[in-house]
Design a protein around this motif. Structure first.
Motif, PDB file in Angstrom:
ATOM      1  N   HIS A   1       0.842  -1.193   0.000  1.00  0.00           N
ATOM      2  CA  HIS A   1       0.000   0.000   0.000  1.00  0.00           C
ATOM      3  C   HIS A   1       0.882   1.250   0.000  1.00  0.00           C
ATOM      4  O   HIS A   1       2.063   1.198   0.382  1.00  0.00           O
ATOM      5  N   ASP A   2       0.325   2.357  -0.427  1.00  0.00           N
ATOM      6  CA  ASP A   2       1.052   3.622  -0.368  1.00  0.00           C
ATOM      7  C   ASP A   2       1.507   3.881   1.071  1.00  0.00           C
ATOM      8  O   ASP A   2       0.702   3.771   2.011  1.00  0.00           O
ATOM      9  N   GLY A   3       2.774   4.193   1.223  1.00  0.00           N
ATOM     10  CA  GLY A   3       3.311   4.459   2.552  1.00  0.00           C
ATOM     11  C   GLY A   3       3.711   3.232   3.334  1.00  0.00           C
ATOM     12  O   GLY A   3       4.076   3.334   4.516  1.00  0.00           O
ATOM     13  N   ALA A   4       3.671   2.047   2.713  1.00  0.00           N
ATOM     14  CA  ALA A   4       4.048   0.819   3.412  1.00  0.00           C
ATOM     15  C   ALA A   4       5.524   0.851   3.800  1.00  0.00           C
ATOM     16  O   ALA A   4       6.356   1.432   3.108  1.00  0.00           O
ATOM     17  N   SER A   5       5.843   0.204   4.914  1.00  0.00           N
ATOM     18  CA  SER A   5       7.224   0.165   5.395  1.00  0.00           C
ATOM     19  C   SER A   5       8.085  -0.707   4.491  1.00  0.00           C
ATOM     20  O   SER A   5       7.577  -1.503   3.690  1.00  0.00           O
TER      21      SER A   5
END
Length: 285
Positions: A123-127
């Motif tokens: 997902h957008d912003g996933a680590s």
């Protein structure tokens, strides 16, 4: 494309207002399911209302009666008899474009393919931890797996994810559908299909966003549950091999990702996470 009658199933529980976005993306797909079925575990939020607004068929079950395998098997029993292909998704997936379903079910143009699964990216912003896991398990190149693939892929020959997967209904019925288990019902069914002589397709151009940021406690619980599953289903390791080789491959991939991105401090957390996974998995075998 061959004209197929498609069903779509999503198990839900408190999917939240963002569930609207997923159902909107589904409504814009080039392939539309003739049956859209929601199996909801007694949500207390707006999940059911959102699905009703989009015209979905809804079946509500008790929260305590949910299981990953049993609930999906229950869904199969509710589908019309003339369905050719069933797509399973989870509520936290996001579709990357309007051809995700079309791309996924195109795998069934090969008459020997019994099941197919798409590519998952973070997902957008996933680590970096979530992204690395997805990149390792879902590479950018499509493959067709059969029993002859064991020498190359080992236990991952049977790998498949119901977060975004499709099944040929005749083949799914032939292997008995899904077992009543709390985890790995997709791998179980994939393994049965392979042993029956069918093939599993990984469709890299059918892309969805799907990733998790598990804390250590939930990570421990998840991998302990996986260890229990493989202990109770020894036939999978007997047929396809153990997970040891894949574990080492993942570790090497994680290290290379950290080095290439100059995230050297992340190496220690990767090692700790992998240790937690290993101990949780192995302690019940």
């Amino acid at each position: 494309m061959v004209n197929r009658k498609v069903a779509l199933v999503i198990p839900t529980y408190n999917a939240g207002d963002v569930f609207y976005n997923l159902l909107l993306e589904i409504s814009l797909q080039t392939v539309q399911a003739s049956c859209k079925l929601l199996i909801d575990s007694s949500s207390t939020d707006t999940t059911v209302k959102i699905a009703k607004d989009f015209g979905w068929k809804i079946e509500i079950i008790g929260k305590s009666s949910f299981s990953h395998g049993g609930t999906r098997q229950y869904a199969l029993e509710l589908l019309p008899a003339d369905i050719d292909v069933v797509i399973f998704m989870t509520q936290d997936v996001r579709l990357l474009n309007g051809k995700c379903f079309e791309s996924l079910i195109s795998a069934f143009d090969d008459c020997e393919v019994g099941a197919a699964y798409g590519r998952q990216i973070g997902h957008d912003g996933a680590s970096i931890y979530a992204v690395t896991d997805r990149n390792f398990n879902y590479p950018p190149v499509s493959i067709i797996k059969s029993m002859e693939s064991i020498g190359t892929y080992g236990i991952k020959t049977a790998f498949l994810s119901n977060s975004f997967a499709a099944y040929r209904m005749n083949d799914l019925r032939r292997v008995g559908g899904f077992p009543v288990v709390d985890i790995c019902e997709d791998i179980y069914t994939s393994g049965k299909m392979l042993l029956s002589g069918r093939k599993i397709a990984y469709v890299a151009h059918a892309v969805v966003k799907h990733s998790h940021e598990l804390d250590l406690l939930n990570l421990w619980k998840r991998y302990r549950a996986m260890g229990c599953f493989y202990r109770e289903n020894q036939w999978l390791q007997d047929s396809f091999g153990t997970a040891n080789k894949e574990g080492w491959k993942l570790l090497k991939y994680q290290m290379s990702m950290c080095i290439s991105r100059r995230k050297f401090a992340k190496i220690f957390k990767f090692l700790f996470i992998d240790l937690v996974k290993y101990v949780a998995f192995r302690c019940v075998l």
